[in-house]
Design a protein around this motif. Structure first.
Motif, PDB file in Angstrom:
ATOM      1  N   GLY A  64       0.972  -1.481  -0.109  1.00 14.87           N
ATOM      2  CA  GLY A  64       0.253   0.377   0.122  1.00 14.87           C
ATOM      3  C   GLY A  64       1.111   1.472   0.423  1.00 14.87           C
ATOM      4  O   GLY A  64       2.341   1.104   0.056  1.00 14.87           O
TER       5      GLY A  64
ATOM      6  N   GLY B  91       4.234   0.710   2.627  1.00 19.20           N
ATOM      7  CA  GLY B  91       4.768  -0.042   2.393  1.00 19.20           C
ATOM      8  C   GLY B  91       5.366   0.732   1.172  1.00 19.20           C
ATOM      9  O   GLY B  91       6.624   0.125   1.018  1.00 19.20           O
TER      10      GLY B  91
ATOM     11  N   ARG C 117       0.688  -9.326  -1.534  1.00 20.22           N
ATOM     12  CA  ARG C 117      -0.475 -11.161  -1.338  1.00 20.22           C
ATOM     13  C   ARG C 117      -0.892 -10.700  -2.382  1.00 20.22           C
ATOM     14  O   ARG C 117      -1.213 -11.861  -3.117  1.00 20.22           O
ATOM     15  CB  ARG C 117      -0.769 -11.519  -0.560  1.00 20.22           C
TER      16      ARG C 117
ATOM     17  N   GLY D 189      -4.948  -3.290  -1.369  1.00 25.13           N
ATOM     18  CA  GLY D 189      -5.367  -2.754  -0.360  1.00 25.13           C
ATOM     19  C   GLY D 189      -6.322  -1.377  -0.143  1.00 25.13           C
ATOM     20  O   GLY D 189      -6.362  -1.202  -1.365  1.00 25.13           O
ATOM     21  N   SER D 190      -6.296  -0.794   1.051  1.00 28.09           N
ATOM     22  CA  SER D 190      -7.065   0.804   0.977  1.00 28.09           C
ATOM     23  C   SER D 190      -6.284   1.151   0.482  1.00 28.09           C
ATOM     24  O   SER D 190      -7.499   2.369  -0.093  1.00 28.09           O
ATOM     25  CB  SER D 190      -7.078   0.582   2.604  1.00 28.09           C
TER      26      SER D 190
ATOM     27  N   VAL E  64       2.381 -12.782  -3.280  1.00 32.28           N
ATOM     28  CA  VAL E  64       3.797 -13.480  -1.938  1.00 32.28           C
ATOM     29  C   VAL E  64       3.108 -12.951  -1.034  1.00 32.28           C
ATOM     30  O   VAL E  64       2.897 -11.570  -0.284  1.00 32.28           O
ATOM     31  CB  VAL E  64       4.721 -12.711  -2.346  1.00 32.28           C
TER      32      VAL E  64
ATOM     33  N   CYS F 185       1.022  -3.796   6.966  1.00 31.24           N
ATOM     34  CA  CYS F 185       0.226  -4.622   6.110  1.00 31.24           C
ATOM     35  C   CYS F 185      -1.890  -4.693   6.217  1.00 31.24           C
ATOM     36  O   CYS F 185      -2.301  -4.688   6.421  1.00 31.24           O
ATOM     37  CB  CYS F 185       0.088  -6.703   6.548  1.00 31.24           C
TER      38      CYS F 185
ATOM     39  N   GLU G 239     -16.062   0.877   4.464  1.00 33.30           N
ATOM     40  CA  GLU G 239     -15.853   2.005   3.898  1.00 33.30           C
ATOM     41  C   GLU G 239     -16.276   2.342   2.847  1.00 33.30           C
ATOM     42  O   GLU G 239     -16.010   1.453   1.492  1.00 33.30           O
ATOM     43  CB  GLU G 239     -15.452   3.107   4.341  1.00 33.30           C
TER      44      GLU G 239
ATOM     45  N   TYR H 183     -11.338   0.379   6.000  1.00 29.64           N
ATOM     46  CA  TYR H 183     -10.748   1.418   6.654  1.00 29.64           C
ATOM     47  C   TYR H 183     -10.420   0.745   8.272  1.00 29.64           C
ATOM     48  O   TYR H 183     -11.814   0.646   8.738  1.00 29.64           O
ATOM     49  CB  TYR H 183     -12.278   3.047   6.733  1.00 29.64           C
TER      50      TYR H 183
ATOM     51  N   MET I 173      -2.977   8.353   3.093  1.00 29.53           N
ATOM     52  CA  MET I 173      -3.367   9.108   1.824  1.00 29.53           C
ATOM     53  C   MET I 173      -2.422  10.883   2.328  1.00 29.53           C
ATOM     54  O   MET I 173      -1.048  10.920   1.983  1.00 29.53           O
ATOM     55  CB  MET I 173      -3.938   9.518   1.336  1.00 29.53           C
TER      56      MET I 173
END
Ligand SMILES: Cc1cc2nc3c(=O)[nH]c(=O)nc-3n(C[C@H](O)[C@H](O)[C@H](O)COP(=O)(O)OP(=O)(O)OC[C@H]3O[C@@H](n4cnc5c(N)ncnc54)[C@H](O)[C@@H]3O)c2cc1C
Ligand SMILES: Cc1cc2nc3c(=O)[nH]c(=O)nc-3n(C[C@H](O)[C@H](O)[C@H](O)COP(=O)(O)OP(=O)(O)OC[C@H]3O[C@@H](n4cnc5c(N)ncnc54)[C@H](O)[C@@H]3O)c2cc1C
Lengths: 382, 465
Positions: free
Chosen positions: A13, A16, A35, A41-42, A170, A201, A223, A319, A349
């Motif tokens: 994300g 990361g 993964r 992700g979000s 992965v 994560c 959300e 969320y 963000m």
């Protein structure tokens, strides 16, 4: 995939990818594993608000300001559709002006000197389409918006450019600890020896924590958001109301909250929100959310009805939230090499890249430029 | 919320037959279709305002359609037909949300039969966004059901028997068809055509079509495809050429012809938006038109109580759609307790037999007329692929080169597929491009994660509180 590295970043994300970028830029040997793909992700499914107004003065706000710097720097080479166009908190009652005054005062002295109350007239000059019941707003000129997916891919591309390896598909399934030190991570594609693992994560940070016996109190809700067709010129900057509406579903079970927000992309699509509920790990969207979001959007922006604006998409993601609404960043007690970079609540963000930068400093220099003590996992111990 | 035993989505042959059969078995049915009248693609009714004195003159399809609709009308008390109903979402618990006029409505169904049909396969070439380039299906619809000519000098390019039907209809209606380009090789096309027509119950009509085309001296050029379309603001010329076995242009064979309209008819793509929303498992089969929902021999998908029939379950023509609709209805009625196991078995015997006959040689033939990748490999970088967002082939190729290989990822970064059509147009093209560039078979290219609304939804359609 490499079998040995110095740092494994878990999660692709915004947090990361930014962490991987700053680490790689500092010359570190980094492998990022995700993964799903980078849209999983979000970070790939949010409203794109880059907001720092609500960060507490001090380290949290500094993480926000560092994030804005990071976007400015990244924008030189990548079109992330980032604009520092200001952000509005909408007020529907006179009381809100009074209630918010102390909140504004402390922030004005802590780096947000541009914060400003707008009365109805001032607001209408900026946002002429808002309905008459909106009496005014709080404007922060430093807030803005970004295309979150482009942001993730920009950090990912820069990380690669600086030598990081990014692997999608992965999944980390286990972590080996020896004598209190991280030794390796186990994935569905094999084992990677490593000194550090950065847990970025998102909603699944607790799962990774559990692998090493840590309790990470991060919860999540669903959300939901609607996206409209392209209708340029409806709202000039991201806006949301602080007033929530609760809807209890028939039978009294479940139920959801609705809070209006709107943001407009460069192309003119409106991002309209939002409905929150707790269905578990589900990312489908519901009829009730369509109804609630559409109604609120039209109530705040009646022009959407006049123009017969259409929704073309909906999405939902997790969320995440921590008990004190602060992120969880930094080292953990008792496990050398395990670094938290999660719990970014509704402001990933606006904080993710800043967090990535300081996590990199923590690993590379031992001392981050923004103190992380207030964000440690151990604060939840009692 | 209104509750019904069976909801059927789509009012083509598949949906109509499912509704009629279910009603015969005693079930209460709601049939939803977005058009003003029933019939679907092939049996589309004339627009309101037309008075039909002699149906025969409108062709076999029209008469067939009337027959099916009459059959359905005999069960009026059991079947509620809601025309002009655009289904925009399905939600857990078999809830179906649809727009009826400008009102939002919802119903809950015990069993759902999806009969969404298929849509024309988009195939990009330089100039394909110029006014004057239309799809073969749209052209058929114009001449057959709207009684308008799409152009005066037309070039048909694509593959399969529907092109012949289109050509004949156009000629009959007085248009000049300069040629029909059939991408398959000569041997393959003429050898298998009769079987393919027979399977679709079109043998007699098919030969009439061919005779009509011969009489009008319309050349059918096998092993040819359109390379580019040119013109100043509208179609003026088309460049076409011979193609190899993979349908790639053989350079040096290009010819130019003056036309005002191109009908691009490369077969159909099954509509799977709703089955994907339901969460049915899908698999990829080129001979069926791409991704289709997996189903058992009674057309039941991997989601219990949700059936998929007709072209949305694989492109195989109207006759198969009709029989499949009946079969699904029988099964659903048995599950609802409207039929005993014995009755259901007895009723399905003849349907299954007819279906077997219709689909006996289908897959070999399906493959014959299935898309080949050469057409997609040669799309120039500047050609627009996503028409809603105006994203070019070059932009998509560089995203793939950067390592993005799922449709969702490419959409996230390039915006291809983010517009109002929800990727209906560009999804199949992008997946071909990914497959070509990465060497992975198309079934390994993960398609979109579908989300409602499957058709644009007016925000104001929900009543204000
Ligand atoms: C609908 C919605 C709207 C929002 N709007 C905004 C907004 O406008 N502005 C804002 O600032 N914030 C917003 N947020 C919050 C924001 O999206 C998050 O704070 C942010 O995306 C968190 O980023 P992250 O990198 O920490 O986590 P994520 O983006 O969720 O990334 C975590 C990644 O880790 C991966 N992962 C999990 N487990 C493993 C494993 N075992 N192995 C490998 N990989 C794994 C996941 O697949 C995922 O991709 C919104 C959130 C939602 C849901
Ligand atoms: C444009 C076009 C023209 C064609 N013309 C011919 C022809 O002339 N001759 C021929 O042999 N074959 C023709 N075909 C092939 C045709 O699809 C099949 O022969 C036959 O119509 C398939 O029947 P069906 O019941 O599976 O689907 P269809 O007949 O396609 O019926 C599906 C129906 O569902 C409706 N629908 C889909 N989604 C929704 C939704 N979300 N909400 C509400 N309603 C929905 C559609 O509007 C349509 O009316 C044509 C195909 C197309 C795409």
């Amino acid at each position: 995939m490499k079998q040995e590295t110095e740092i494994v970043v878990a999660g692709g994300g915004i947090t990361g990818t930014a962490t991987a970028y700053y680490l790689a830029k500092a010359g570190k040997d980094v492998v990022l594993v995700e993964r799903g793909d980078l849209t999983r992700g979000s970070s790939a499914a949010n409203a794109g608000f880059v907001w720092i107004t609500y960060r507490a003065p001090g380290p949290a706000l500094r993480l926000g300001l560092a994030t804005l710097d990071s976007y400015d720097e990244m924008s030189k080479n990548h079109d992330m559709e980032y604009e520092k166009c200001g952000g509005l908190t909408l007020f529907e009652t006179e009381n809100l002006f009074k209630d918010m005054a102390p909140f504004v005062d402390v922030r004005k002295n802590a780096g947000l000197s541009g914060l400003k109350f707008l009365d109805r007239n001032g607001l209408l000059q900026l946002e002429p389409h808002l309905a008459p019941f909106v009496l005014g707003a709080l404007l922060n000129p430093l807030d803005g918006h970004i295309n979150p997916m482009r942001a993730v891919y920009a950090y990912a591309a820069e990380a690669r450019k600086h030598g990081a390896q990014l692997h999608t598909g992965v999944e980390i399934t286990g972590i080996n600890i020896e004598k209190g030190h991280v030794k390796s991570v186990i994935t569905n594609k094999g084992e990677i020896k490593t000194k550090y693992i950065v847990n970025a994560c998102g909603a699944h940070a607790p799962v990774l924590g559990k692998m090493v016996g840590l309790k990470v109190p991060i919860g999540f809700q669903r959300e939901q958001i609607l996206v409209s067709e392209e209708v340029p010129g409806i709202v000039g900057r991201p806006m949301f109301t602080a007033s929530y509406k609760k809807t209890v579903q028939q039978g009294g079970v479940g139920g959801f909250t609705t809070a209006f927000f709107a943001n407009q992309t460069k192309k003119g699509n409106l991002i309209l929100g939002g409905v929150n509920d707790f269905p578990g790990e589900v990312t489908s969207t519901t009829f009730e959310a369509f109804e609630a979001i559409s109604r609120e959007a039209i109530r705040y922006l009646p022009i959407l009805k006049t123009l017969s604006v259409r929704a073309i998409r909906s999405f939902a993601k997790f969320y995440i939230h921590t008990p004190d609404a602060l992120p969880v960043l930094g080292k953990v007690k008792g496990i050398e090499g395990f670094i938290m970079a999660s719990g970014l609540n509704d402001f990933g963000m606006g904080v993710g890249p800043g967090a990535g930068k300081v996590i990199s400093e923590l690993i590379c220099l031992g001392e981050p430029s923004i103190p992380l003590d207030g964000f440690s996992l151990s604060r939840f111990e009692n | 919320m209104k509750e019904v035993e069976i909801a059927i989505i789509g009012g083509g042959p598949g949906g109509i037959c499912a509704a009629a059969e279910a009603a015969k078995c005693g079930a209460h049915v709601v049939l939803l279709d977005e058009n003003p009248g029933l019939g679907g693609q092939i049996y589309r009714r004339l627009p309101g305002g037309f008075a039909v004195r002699d149906e025969g003159r409108l062709g076999k399809d029209y008469v067939e359609g009337t027959k099916l609709i009459r059959e359905l009308e005999q069960h009026k008390e059991k079947v509620e037909v809601i025309s002009g109903a655009v289904v925009w979402g399905v939600f857990p618990g078999n809830e179906i949300a649809f727009l009826s006029g400008d009102r939002n409505e919802r119903l809950k169904a015990n069993r759902v039969i999806l009969a969404e049909g298929a849509y024309d396969r988009p195939v990009p070439f330089p100039g394909w966004t110029l006014p004057g380039v239309i799809t073969g299906g749209a052209a058929l619809r114009m001449v057959k059901a709207e009684r308008i000519l799409p152009g005066e000098r037309l070039l048909l390019a694509g593959t399969g028997p529907l092109q012949l039907a289109l050509g004949a209809h156009l000629v009959q209606a007085g248009a000049k068809v300069v040629a029909i380009l059939e991408a398959s090789s000569r041997g393959a096309f003429w050898k298998h055509l009769p079987k393919l027509l027979g399977e679709r119950g079109l043998l007699k009509e098919g030969f009439n079509y061919i005779r009509e085309l011969q009489r009008a001296k319309v050349p059918v050029l096998t092993g040819h495809a359109v390379v580019a379309v040119q013109g100043d603001g509208e179609v003026q010329r088309a460049v076409y050429a011979r193609v190899d076995n993979n349908w790639k242009t053989i350079s040096g064979t290009e010819k130019t012809v003056e036309v005002d309209t191109i009908c691009s008819g490369y077969g159909l793509v099954p509509s799977t938006r709703l089955s994907r929303l339901f969460g049915c498992k899908h698999s990829w089969d080129r001979s069926l038109g791409g991704w289709v929902s997996e189903h058992d021999s009674y057309a039941e998908t991997t989601i219990q109580g949700v059936f998929t029939v007709g072209e949305c379950a694989g492109v195989r023509g109207a006759l198969v759609a009709a029989e499949e609709g009946r079969l699904a209805a029988i099964r659903a009625c048995q599950q609802l307790g409207r039929l005993s196991e014995d009755e259901a078995r007895r009723k399905s015997v003849s349907v299954v037999k007819r279906l077997k006959k219709l689909t006996g040689f289908e897959s070999a033939l399906g493959k014959m007329f299935a898309m080949r990748s050469g057409l997609f490999a040669q799309i120039p970088d500047e050609t627009v692929i996503c028409r809603c967002e105006e994203i070019t082939a070059g932009e998509i190729r560089s995203a793939i080169a950067e390592g993005l290989t799922s449709i969702d990822e490419i959409k996230a970064v390039t915006h291809a597929g983010m517009g109002p059509c929800q990727g209906r147009i560009c999804e199949t093209i992008v997946s071909e491009m990914v497959s070509i560039q990465t060497g992975r078979p198309p079934e390994e290219v993960r398609p979109h994660t579908p989300r409602p609304p499957v058709k644009p939804l007016v925000l104001g359609s929900f009543a204000q509180e």
